[in-house]
Write an enzyme that holds these catalytic residues in place. Sequence first.
Site, PDB file in Angstrom:
ATOM      1  NE  ARG A  10      32.434  28.223  40.707  1.00  0.00           N
ATOM      2  CZ  ARG A  10      33.444  27.347  40.692  1.00  0.00           C
ATOM      3  NH1 ARG A  10      33.433  26.343  39.862  1.00  0.00           N
ATOM      4  NH2 ARG A  10      34.466  27.488  41.499  1.00  0.00           N
ATOM      5  CD  GLU A  58      32.306  27.787  23.993  1.00  0.00           C
ATOM      6  OE1 GLU A  58      32.560  27.961  22.789  1.00  0.00           O
ATOM      7  OE2 GLU A  58      33.114  27.264  24.789  1.00  0.00           O
ATOM      8  CG  PHE A  83      33.926  30.943  26.681  1.00  0.00           C
ATOM      9  CD1 PHE A  83      34.812  31.780  26.004  1.00  0.00           C
ATOM     10  CD2 PHE A  83      34.396  30.230  27.772  1.00  0.00           C
ATOM     11  CE1 PHE A  83      36.143  31.886  26.401  1.00  0.00           C
ATOM     12  CE2 PHE A  83      35.726  30.322  28.176  1.00  0.00           C
ATOM     13  CZ  PHE A  83      36.604  31.157  27.486  1.00  0.00           C
ATOM     14  CG  HIS A 109      33.996  30.540  36.065  1.00  0.00           C
ATOM     15  ND1 HIS A 109      33.011  29.604  36.296  1.00  0.00           N
ATOM     16  CD2 HIS A 109      35.138  30.021  36.578  1.00  0.00           C
ATOM     17  CE1 HIS A 109      33.541  28.565  36.918  1.00  0.00           C
ATOM     18  NE2 HIS A 109      34.830  28.797  37.106  1.00  0.00           N
ATOM     19  CG  ASP A 117      41.471  30.799  34.182  1.00  0.00           C
ATOM     20  OD1 ASP A 117      42.545  30.199  34.311  1.00  0.00           O
ATOM     21  OD2 ASP A 117      40.369  30.214  34.086  1.00  0.00           O
ATOM     22  NE  ARG A 167      37.796  29.884  40.107  1.00  0.00           N
ATOM     23  CZ  ARG A 167      39.019  30.106  40.582  1.00  0.00           C
ATOM     24  NH1 ARG A 167      39.515  31.323  40.597  1.00  0.00           N
ATOM     25  NH2 ARG A 167      39.759  29.122  41.029  1.00  0.00           N
TER      26      ARG A 167
HETATM   27  C1  TPP Z   1      35.979  29.301  23.810  1.00  0.00           C
HETATM   28  C2  TPP Z   1      36.379  28.581  25.042  1.00  0.00           C
HETATM   29  N1  TPP Z   1      35.497  27.735  25.607  1.00  0.00           N
HETATM   30  C3  TPP Z   1      35.834  27.099  26.749  1.00  0.00           C
HETATM   31  C4  TPP Z   1      37.050  27.291  27.336  1.00  0.00           C
HETATM   32  C5  TPP Z   1      37.384  26.611  28.647  1.00  0.00           C
HETATM   33  N2  TPP Z   1      38.393  25.549  28.425  1.00  0.00           N
HETATM   34  C6  TPP Z   1      39.691  25.763  28.702  1.00  0.00           C
HETATM   35  S1  TPP Z   1      40.663  24.442  28.307  1.00  0.00           S
HETATM   36  C7  TPP Z   1      39.322  23.547  27.786  1.00  0.00           C
HETATM   37  C8  TPP Z   1      39.524  22.154  27.265  1.00  0.00           C
HETATM   38  C9  TPP Z   1      40.537  22.093  26.178  1.00  0.00           C
HETATM   39  O1  TPP Z   1      40.786  20.805  25.759  1.00  0.00           O
HETATM   40  P1  TPP Z   1      41.904  20.569  24.676  1.00  0.00           P
HETATM   41  O2  TPP Z   1      41.730  21.515  23.554  1.00  0.00           O
HETATM   42  O3  TPP Z   1      41.884  19.135  24.306  1.00  0.00           O
HETATM   43  O4  TPP Z   1      43.237  20.989  25.419  1.00  0.00           O
HETATM   44  P2  TPP Z   1      44.359  20.082  26.133  1.00  0.00           P
HETATM   45  O5  TPP Z   1      43.829  18.696  26.285  1.00  0.00           O
HETATM   46  O6  TPP Z   1      45.530  20.116  25.239  1.00  0.00           O
HETATM   47  O7  TPP Z   1      44.620  20.749  27.447  1.00  0.00           O
HETATM   48  C10 TPP Z   1      38.146  24.301  27.916  1.00  0.00           C
HETATM   49  C11 TPP Z   1      36.815  23.815  27.568  1.00  0.00           C
HETATM   50  C12 TPP Z   1      37.929  28.205  26.709  1.00  0.00           C
HETATM   51  N3  TPP Z   1      39.125  28.504  27.221  1.00  0.00           N
HETATM   52  N4  TPP Z   1      37.579  28.816  25.562  1.00  0.00           N
END
Ligand code: TPP
Lengths: 309, 276
Positions: A10, A58, A83, A109, A117, A167
Amino acid sequence: MNIEKKIATRQSFGEALVELGKENTQVVVLTADLAGATKTNLFAKEFPNRFINVGIAEQNMMGIAAGLASCGKIPFASTFAMFAAGRAYEQIRNSIAYPNLNVKICATHAGITVGEDGATHQMLEDLSLMRTIPNMTVMCTSDDTQTKWAIKEMAKYNGPVYLRLARVATPVIYDENQSFSIGKMIQIGEGTDATLFATGVMVPEALKAQEVLKQEGIDVRVVDVHTIKPIDKEMILKCAKETKKLISIEDHNIIGGLGSAISEVLTENIPCQLIRMGIQDSFGRSGKAEDLLKYYQIDCQAICKAVRQ
Amino acid sequence: MKITKVEAIQTIANEIRRDIIEEVYSAQSGHPGGSLSCSDILAVLYFNQMNIDPKNPNAPARDRFVLSKGHCAPALYAALARKGYFDQELLTSFRKLGSNLQGHPDMKKVPGVDMSTGSLGQGVSAAVGMAIASKMDHEGLRVYCLMGDGEIQEGQVWEAAMAASKNKLDNLCIIVDYNDLQIDGTIEKVGGLVDIKEKFQSFGFHVIEVDGHNIEQLIHAFDSAKHQKEMPSVIIAKTIKGKGVSFMEGKVEWHGKAPTQAEYEQAMKELKNEEE
Ligand SMILES: Cc1ncc(C[n+]2csc(CCOP(=O)(O)OP(=O)(O)O)c2C)c(N)n1
Ligand SMILES: [Mg+2]
């Protein structure tokens, strides 16, 4: 193979995008709130006007990429493999592959080597899903040199491509003079005791196994399968004729991926046994990447065992 | 047993925060930021609101909780352990090979986890399904679903919202942890999702805005949601990502990173209970 110098594919992808961006102004990069993890932040820094962060969406990202491609842009859309191939499967099929649009899907990843994870993030079915879509070229690169080549090559090629990236950091296998071409596997070694067909992060494991087995007087060849589709029939048949044992190794479900692609060629031409190493039709779990390779029996040791048996 | 004293719930929230730091530190991976921002919400739900019994985790008529933002599993595990669903000591096995405490919650592995989550935007649809099933069986249970403010950028969330109001799911209560950060930056910069309140209102939700770190306000909000008839509720809880640990508060880089030993010690010092 340079064990000292390790780099995640990556990271190589992120660096290659920056170079590509300089040469080709049509290149546009998209991500879905994963600029840091996918290393597309490197491109974003250099070319903020050609970078689109769609937020956590996505499916929408794939649709936007399709629209960009229809207007002559060369979009590279990047998120985690789960995703990309998973969440946005149908957008990829119907909005990208069906109209044969020039979108490059770069999915980081992938596989069990995602590690801690756990299952929801360990994509073990993407090669399978992407391989069955008409018009789609499917690639999975094994090191820094190969990944950088692939990014350049993908930009030259007109049509949808899915590139699977890892990753974890893995050794650099090839020097800069190595030549590659899409759809052509790379044979490493002339051994006839077995062929180890490996893809992505499994190539360094196979190379390690090759070294270990050599000490024992067992001479195997490793075949690096960086293009899963179109599959290199010639190389598969050549190895089937020249070597005593055939083994496929992938950080992916044994159903639908590399093992299946090779089996399809073998059964139609010279039916013979293929041992499919990979995740045996199960979901992943949390743990350190290297512990998981051992747990799921796709590490160097497990490969050696399969060859000896 | 329902705890009503605000200070007692505050103490539990603080314990949850300590456990979160413990979990992420021992795993050397995981998501402290969003876990810390929802600790007060979980403390109120698990110790003041929800009709649940840790000795009977599969009781059909129990209230349900879906952690749609599954990456905040450390907070959920901490709340469940404290509530008595499993041994506190398991928390340090988080994310390790062989542990049931997976990086993202697995309902087949952990008692008290009502839905497997981790892929953002999906838990809320499952919560809608639970609320519909409850209506069918006249069970009168309530379904709670905690979401991230980044997460609600997923289109599926709005499909679920549409279904919730169409089916008049007054037994559904969504909580948005409005900490204003996702991974790549602020919500406005990355996702551009503004006017969350108006959006949920136009989707037919009863909207309540609260300070997500104020226990009293949270209790009132959940009580008010219970009295809504024929429409789902959403509590937009304004929070601080990383709340409780000075160097993590409001810092996007603490979304998914483990503390070093020095940082761990500092965090635990800051989270010491006042009365101790
Ligand atoms: C469908 C999907 N896309 C991307 C991710 C990767 N990801 C994990 S947490 C996150 C950000 C989440 O932000 P938020 O919903 O505001 O959570 P918080 O600030 O409460 O941690 C992302 C993009 C995922 N888990 N699932
Ligand atoms: Mg957030």
